[in-house]
Enzyme design. Structure first.
Site, PDB file in Angstrom:
ATOM      1  N   PRO A 122      -1.896   3.264   4.732  1.00  0.00           N
ATOM      2  CA  PRO A 122      -0.552   2.940   4.244  1.00  0.00           C
ATOM      3  C   PRO A 122       0.531   2.698   5.289  1.00  0.00           C
ATOM      4  O   PRO A 122       1.515   3.438   5.386  1.00  0.00           O
ATOM      5  CB  PRO A 122      -0.220   4.158   3.377  1.00  0.00           C
ATOM      6  CG  PRO A 122      -0.954   5.281   4.026  1.00  0.00           C
ATOM      7  CD  PRO A 122      -2.239   4.672   4.521  1.00  0.00           C
ATOM      8  N   CYS A 123       0.391   1.623   6.041  1.00  0.00           N
ATOM      9  CA  CYS A 123       1.410   1.273   7.030  1.00  0.00           C
ATOM     10  C   CYS A 123       2.730   0.881   6.362  1.00  0.00           C
ATOM     11  O   CYS A 123       3.780   0.897   7.010  1.00  0.00           O
ATOM     12  CB  CYS A 123       0.910   0.174   7.959  1.00  0.00           C
ATOM     13  SG  CYS A 123       0.397  -1.339   7.134  1.00  0.00           S
ATOM     14  N   HIS A 124       2.688   0.563   5.073  1.00  0.00           N
ATOM     15  CA  HIS A 124       3.931   0.216   4.368  1.00  0.00           C
ATOM     16  C   HIS A 124       4.869   1.414   4.267  1.00  0.00           C
ATOM     17  O   HIS A 124       6.060   1.254   4.015  1.00  0.00           O
ATOM     18  CB  HIS A 124       3.630  -0.345   2.966  1.00  0.00           C
ATOM     19  CG  HIS A 124       2.915   0.605   2.062  1.00  0.00           C
ATOM     20  ND1 HIS A 124       1.540   0.757   2.091  1.00  0.00           N
ATOM     21  CD2 HIS A 124       3.375   1.475   1.126  1.00  0.00           C
ATOM     22  CE1 HIS A 124       1.189   1.663   1.192  1.00  0.00           C
ATOM     23  NE2 HIS A 124       2.288   2.126   0.597  1.00  0.00           N
TER      24      HIS A 124
END
Length: 154
Positions: A122-124
């Site tokens: 989850p780089c978001h």
């Protein structure tokens, strides 16, 4: 051998790729990786089902083996991404502190940019120190949709 398949989602077309035992890529749009066999395998079906469940607010944790390829530093950053709780965000600097390299926040940003398995990794959930949304492979509009989805369902 790498297998990939295209799926339509709430956030547009994606390609999920696996290597026979683990998910290795999630790309936005019509990106084709070299040497990719376009076949929907059972693992890709499972990954797509989990993405669809996530995007509908029914799933908060993915149950897949992932195997992103990168440098040791990138892998450290990507592992730290896994520790950001669903519905939360943190800054690049906070990730740098997490990996015991406080001054490496720009390098953390570059590693985030190279994350080959967006959403699953989850780089978001990483935002600028000011709280603003910065950079995302799927575009800032997709990042905003993902963060709002998580906030609604946390």
């Amino acid at each position: 051998m790498n297998y990939g398949y295209y799926y339509e989602t709430l956030v547009g077309k994606i390609v999920i790729v696996e290597n026979g035992s683990a998910i290795t890529h999630l790309c936005y749009g019509d990106i084709l990786l070299e040497g990719l066999n376009i076949i929907e395998t059972p693992l890709l079906k499972k990954a797509n089902l989990q993405i669809q469940e996530y995007l509908s607010g029914k799933r908060k944790v993915f149950d897949l083996i992932i195997n992103p390829q990168g440098t040791e530093f990138q892998k450290k950053v990507w592992k730290a991404l896994q520790e950001i709780p669903y519905g939360n965000t943190c800054s690049y600097k906070e990730i740098a502190k997490t990996i015991s390299n406080e001054k490496a926040y720009r390098a953390v940003g570059m590693a985030n940019n190279k994350n080959p398995i967006a959403i699953f990794n989850p780089c978001h959930r990483v935002i600028g120190a000011s709280g603003k949304l910065v950079g995302y492979a799927g575009g800032l509009n997709v990042k905003q949709v993902l963060l709002e989805l998580e906030r609604r369902n946390s």
